[in-house]
Design a protein around this motif. Structure first.
Motif, mmCIF file in Angstrom:
data_model
loop_
_atom_site.group_PDB
_atom_site.id
_atom_site.type_symbol
_atom_site.label_atom_id
_atom_site.label_comp_id
_atom_site.label_asym_id
_atom_site.label_seq_id
_atom_site.Cartn_x
_atom_site.Cartn_y
_atom_site.Cartn_z
ATOM 1 N N LEU A 100 -7.610 11.008 -4.585
ATOM 2 C CA LEU A 100 -6.504 10.888 -5.234
ATOM 3 C C LEU A 100 -6.135 9.164 -4.546
ATOM 4 C CD1 LEU A 100 -3.642 11.814 -5.473
ATOM 5 C CD2 LEU A 100 -3.266 12.125 -2.591
ATOM 6 N N ARG A 101 -7.455 8.736 -3.611
ATOM 7 C CA ARG A 101 -7.690 7.038 -3.253
ATOM 8 C C ARG A 101 -8.028 6.555 -4.999
ATOM 9 N NH1 ARG A 101 -8.220 7.733 2.220
ATOM 10 N NH2 ARG A 101 -10.378 8.382 1.475
ATOM 11 N N VAL A 102 -9.086 6.522 -4.994
ATOM 12 C CA VAL A 102 -9.477 6.685 -6.452
ATOM 13 C C VAL A 102 -8.789 6.844 -7.792
ATOM 14 C CG1 VAL A 102 -11.495 6.254 -7.582
ATOM 15 C CG2 VAL A 102 -11.845 6.211 -5.003
ATOM 16 N N ALA A 103 -7.902 7.676 -7.604
ATOM 17 C CA ALA A 103 -7.448 7.712 -8.628
ATOM 18 C C ALA A 103 -5.883 6.550 -8.627
ATOM 19 C CB ALA A 103 -6.492 8.909 -9.282
ATOM 20 N N VAL A 104 -4.951 6.251 -7.959
ATOM 21 C CA VAL A 104 -3.971 5.865 -7.539
ATOM 22 C C VAL A 104 -4.579 4.271 -7.605
ATOM 23 C CG1 VAL A 104 -2.430 4.531 -6.130
ATOM 24 C CG2 VAL A 104 -2.790 7.177 -6.297
ATOM 25 N N TYR A 105 -6.069 4.239 -7.309
ATOM 26 C CA TYR A 105 -5.916 2.285 -7.566
ATOM 27 C C TYR A 105 -7.348 2.116 -8.835
ATOM 28 C CZ TYR A 105 -9.329 -1.397 -6.570
ATOM 29 O OH TYR A 105 -9.967 -3.016 -6.155
ATOM 30 N N ASP A 106 -7.576 3.376 -9.560
ATOM 31 C CA ASP A 106 -7.968 2.785 -10.626
ATOM 32 C C ASP A 106 -7.071 2.906 -12.048
ATOM 33 O OD1 ASP A 106 -10.488 2.675 -12.772
ATOM 34 O OD2 ASP A 106 -9.300 4.512 -12.908
ATOM 35 N N HIS A 107 -5.325 3.880 -11.200
ATOM 36 C CA HIS A 107 -4.537 3.924 -12.801
ATOM 37 C C HIS A 107 -3.700 2.465 -12.170
ATOM 38 C CE1 HIS A 107 -1.477 6.378 -15.016
ATOM 39 N NE2 HIS A 107 -0.631 4.935 -14.237
ATOM 40 N N ASP A 123 4.013 -2.890 -1.422
ATOM 41 C CA ASP A 123 4.596 -1.889 -1.384
ATOM 42 C C ASP A 123 3.070 -1.296 -2.472
ATOM 43 O OD1 ASP A 123 6.611 0.651 -2.466
ATOM 44 O OD2 ASP A 123 6.230 -0.494 -4.103
ATOM 45 N N LEU A 124 2.619 -1.654 -2.697
ATOM 46 C CA LEU A 124 0.978 -1.215 -3.692
ATOM 47 C C LEU A 124 0.069 -0.373 -2.007
ATOM 48 C CD1 LEU A 124 0.626 -3.304 -6.643
ATOM 49 C CD2 LEU A 124 1.653 -1.077 -6.850
ATOM 50 N N LEU A 125 0.057 -1.618 -1.987
ATOM 51 C CA LEU A 125 -0.466 -1.719 -1.010
ATOM 52 C C LEU A 125 -0.577 -0.146 -0.092
ATOM 53 C CD1 LEU A 125 -3.298 -2.789 0.858
ATOM 54 C CD2 LEU A 125 -1.787 -3.868 2.562
ATOM 55 N N SER A 126 0.933 -0.364 0.741
ATOM 56 C CA SER A 126 1.602 0.950 0.754
ATOM 57 C C SER A 126 1.203 2.613 0.603
ATOM 58 C CB SER A 126 2.949 0.782 1.660
ATOM 59 O OG SER A 126 3.842 1.493 2.108
ATOM 60 N N ARG A 127 1.566 2.570 -0.791
ATOM 61 C CA ARG A 127 1.212 3.528 -1.287
ATOM 62 C C ARG A 127 -0.175 4.218 -2.018
ATOM 63 N NH1 ARG A 127 5.901 4.844 -5.024
ATOM 64 N NH2 ARG A 127 7.553 3.218 -4.838
ATOM 65 N N VAL A 128 -1.070 2.643 -1.351
ATOM 66 C CA VAL A 128 -2.422 3.116 -1.342
ATOM 67 C C VAL A 128 -3.112 3.773 -0.096
ATOM 68 C CG1 VAL A 128 -4.543 2.631 -2.368
ATOM 69 C CG2 VAL A 128 -3.054 2.232 -3.477
ATOM 70 N N ILE A 129 -2.273 2.819 1.060
ATOM 71 C CA ILE A 129 -3.234 3.330 2.095
ATOM 72 C C ILE A 129 -1.581 4.372 3.434
ATOM 73 C CG2 ILE A 129 -3.386 1.814 4.574
ATOM 74 C CD1 ILE A 129 -4.585 -0.394 3.478
ATOM 75 N N PHE A 323 1.853 10.727 -6.626
ATOM 76 C CA PHE A 323 2.415 10.862 -7.962
ATOM 77 C C PHE A 323 3.783 9.336 -8.630
ATOM 78 C CE2 PHE A 323 1.453 15.156 -6.412
ATOM 79 C CZ PHE A 323 -0.083 15.043 -7.270
ATOM 80 N N GLU A 324 4.932 9.117 -8.541
ATOM 81 C CA GLU A 324 5.237 8.438 -9.094
ATOM 82 C C GLU A 324 4.615 7.352 -9.367
ATOM 83 O OE1 GLU A 324 9.009 5.190 -8.728
ATOM 84 O OE2 GLU A 324 8.048 6.062 -6.747
ATOM 85 N N VAL A 325 3.764 6.644 -8.773
ATOM 86 C CA VAL A 325 2.856 5.700 -9.450
ATOM 87 C C VAL A 325 1.564 6.053 -10.221
ATOM 88 C CG1 VAL A 325 0.452 4.376 -8.892
ATOM 89 C CG2 VAL A 325 2.578 5.011 -7.376
#
Length: 624
Positions: A100-107, A123-129, A323-325
């Motif tokens: 999930l973490r890699v998918a969000v980062y790659d997306h 906000d991006l940092l917060s969603r990944v971490i 999932f929004e990301v």
């Protein structure tokens, strides 16, 4: 498209369960361990009943010993299987977390630059971490806890019905009401979780912005320390309030349910005692004792189900944010039939290119019906006022954006149909805003070519006029550059960035005001190195200084996203049009502009497009 801030989309449980699909065989193995653990645990109460109803009354020491040994064996077996299943569950959960973490980062890396200009970095940092970290419990232990609790509860219910169906019905009446109240907490918990994650994102952004070098300079030079401390304290207090509310949500209901489950054994003892006192026997003493021990075991799975229910409901808000990301449409991605771009000549061409940023809905496009050809081995300079589309045009060549209409080709191949990695190999971009990782100089340079030798590093650094600076440092090429390279001046960072691109040696070179932070003497030396680098490759230049522009094979003048002039420096000066007016501070025409040396032009300049032997001038109205 942007990320929501106040409202969050819903997410289905099916989609969350789908995260585990790649590990379905491990999940089946886990289920088998859990079932075996529950079966082993259920042997104990029946053996206990045998000891009380038969072993003790008959004073059979062998029976008592064997039954007691069986209880010990069942407990040990259940414990070993419990630890094994717990480890396997965590292995599965951590793999899902990593996916999930890699998918969000790659997306996120598939989004265009425009997305990042609108999105807040914190906000991006917060969603990944924070968001993905917040669902850690659900992914690593909740699934196992649910399966274990459900299996144990089923096994206990079956054993209770076998042992005494009348007592079982009494005990099991509590469970449906227990689960019903648990689910009623869902909406409240999701709302609290959404508020908490929004506040965490804002706090993360505040920290990221105010504790960077630029942020600290802003705070200190503007006297904003008290203001930023107030903002930080306000966000932190709100997070504490939401966490307290989230922790205490449903605690009275939880306590009531636990008390009810604890009271059930007392009721069973009371009913059995009344029956015995009246001369009847509802069940044997061994059955009552064993049954009570199973009721106590039912309390654990029931309490776990309650905790799981609350955890899942809380995590649904986090999953929605994650999932929004993942649901954001990727704007720059490899097509299914994408092929590597193989550059042999380096001809860059734009055909009917129109482009506008989505955040400027209703506004005129930045570029409109642009047709350019940058011939192999040529240097093209692009000149224009701020907002004329110079940098946008350069970014389209590097495929940082894709045109809404028209095509960008290299050697006749549409870059939109090439793999992103091959385009990155073919087009080297040096931007005005240089970005260096918080690592050593060597590590930053090796990003361009990981296999480069020390000799190659030094050759690139010498060409960028930065080698002498590096070797003068105590740690030389192993010097840490600091956050965003802030241990060095702007000009030094630009030279390091140029050295990095020189090391990569791309067939197409895009320089977006790459020497703007250099003094005249250093710029001249670096420009000579860039001139040598430009030999045999296509170079597109965006620059302020005339010295950079006048040596171009072709100069393109952009105005309101359209080409209004193009030709050599001498031809455009003789034309006495817009380009010529750029050369004088007062904006008047001048035939003597060609002798201006290295002084700056009045308006920003950018370079890019093919060499055209014939000078032509086009009005904006005639293009498009």
């Amino acid at each position: 498209m942007t990320l929501a801030t106040e409202t969050e989309p819903t997410v289905s449980a099916r989609r969350i369960i789908g995260l585990f699909r790649p590990y379905r065989w491990l999940m089946l193995l886990l289920l088998s361990f859990v079932v075996a653990q529950s079966a082993a645990a259920m042997v104990g109460p029946f053996l206990l009943r045998g000891i009380i109803d038969h072993g003790l009354p008959e004073r059979d020491a062998w029976m008592i010993s064997w039954l007691a040994l069986g209880m010990v064996a069942s407990a040990v077996t259940a414990g070993v299987l419990g630890v094994t299943s717990s480890r396997l569950a965590n292995v599965i959960g951590q793999r899902v977390m990593n996916d999930l973490r890699v998918a969000v980062y790659d997306h996120l890396h598939g989004m265009s630059l425009g997305f990042f200009t609108r999105a807040r970095g914190g906000d991006l940092l917060s969603r990944v971490i924070n968001d993905i970290g917040g669902v850690d419990t659900v992914l690593t232990t909740t699934a196992t806890s649910t399966v274990q609790s459900a299996t144990s509860a089923t096994a206990i219910a079956a054993a209770m019905l076998i042992m005494d169906w009348r007592l079982a019905l009494l005990a099991l009446l509590v469970v449906p009401a227990f689960l019903l109240v648990t689910f009623r907490l869902g909406r409240q918990l999701r709302s609290l979780a959404r508020g908490r994650q929004r506040r965490l994102a804002r706090l993360t952004s505040l920290i990221q912005e105010s504790l960077s070098v630029s942020g600290v300079l802003l705070v200190r030079t503007m006297g904003l320390r008290d203001e930023f401390r107030r903002r930080f304290a306000e966000e932190s207090r709100e997070i504490s309030r939401l966490e307290l509310a989230q922790t205490m949500a449903g605690r009275w209901r939880t306590a009531s349910r636990r008390m009810a489950l604890t009271i059930v054994p007392a009721v069973i003892y009371w009913l059995a005692g009344i029956e015995v006192a009246n001369g009847a026997s509802l069940a044997s003493i061994g059955t009552v004792v064993a049954f009570t021990s199973m009721v106590n075991r039912l309390t654990g799975p029931a309490a776990t189900v309650q905790g799981v229910g609350q955890t899942v409901q809380t995590s649904m808000a986090l999953f929605a944010r994650i999932f929004e990301v993942l649901d954001l449409p990727v704007q720059v991605m490899d097509r299914p039939d994408a092929m590597p771009l193989r550059v042999t000549r380096g001809e860059v061409a734009l055909h009917g290119v129109t482009f506008g940023y989505e955040e400027r809905a209703g506004a005129e496009p930045i570029l409109r019906d642009v047709d350019l050809v940058c011939r192999p081995g040529s240097i093209t300079a692009i000149v224009g006022a701020t907002g004329s589309g110079k940098t946008t045009l350069a970014y389209l060549v590097a495929r940082l954006y894709e045109p809404q209409t028209g095509t960008v080709t290299i050697d006749g191949v549409d870059v939109a149909g090439a793999t992103r990695a091959s385009v990155a190999d073919a087009v080297g971009l040096v931007a005005q805003e240089t970005y260096l990782l918080h690592a050593t100089i060597r590590e930053n340079l090796l990003l361009a070519k990981p296999s480069a030798s020390q000799e190659e590093l030094e050759a690139a650094a010498r060409a960028a006029q930065v080698h002498d600076l590096i070797v003068a440092l105590p740690d030389g090429y192993d010097t840490v550059v600091g956050d965003r390279g802030n241990r060095f001046s702007g000009g030094e960072r630009q030279r390091l960035a140029i050295a990095r691109v020189l090391l990569r040696n791309p067939p197409v070179l895009v320089l977006d005001e790459a020497t703007s932070a250099l003094d005249t003497r250093t710029e001249r030396a670096v420009q000579e190195a860039l001139d040598r680098l430009a030999e045999g490759r296509t170079t597109i230049v965006i620059a302020h200084r005339l010295a950079t522009v006048e040596r171009a094979d072709q100069i393109v003048v952009l105005e309101h996203g359209q080409i209004v002039e193009r030709g050599t420096h001498a031809d455009l000066v003789a034309l006495a049009g817009r380009y010529a007016r750029f050369l004088r501070p007062d904006g008047t025409d001048s035939e003597s502009a060609g002798s201006s040396g290295s002084r700056q032009m009045r308006l920003p300049v950018v370079g890019r497009e093919g060499v055209h032997p014939v000078v032509h001038r086009t009005s904006p109205e005639s293009i498009g």
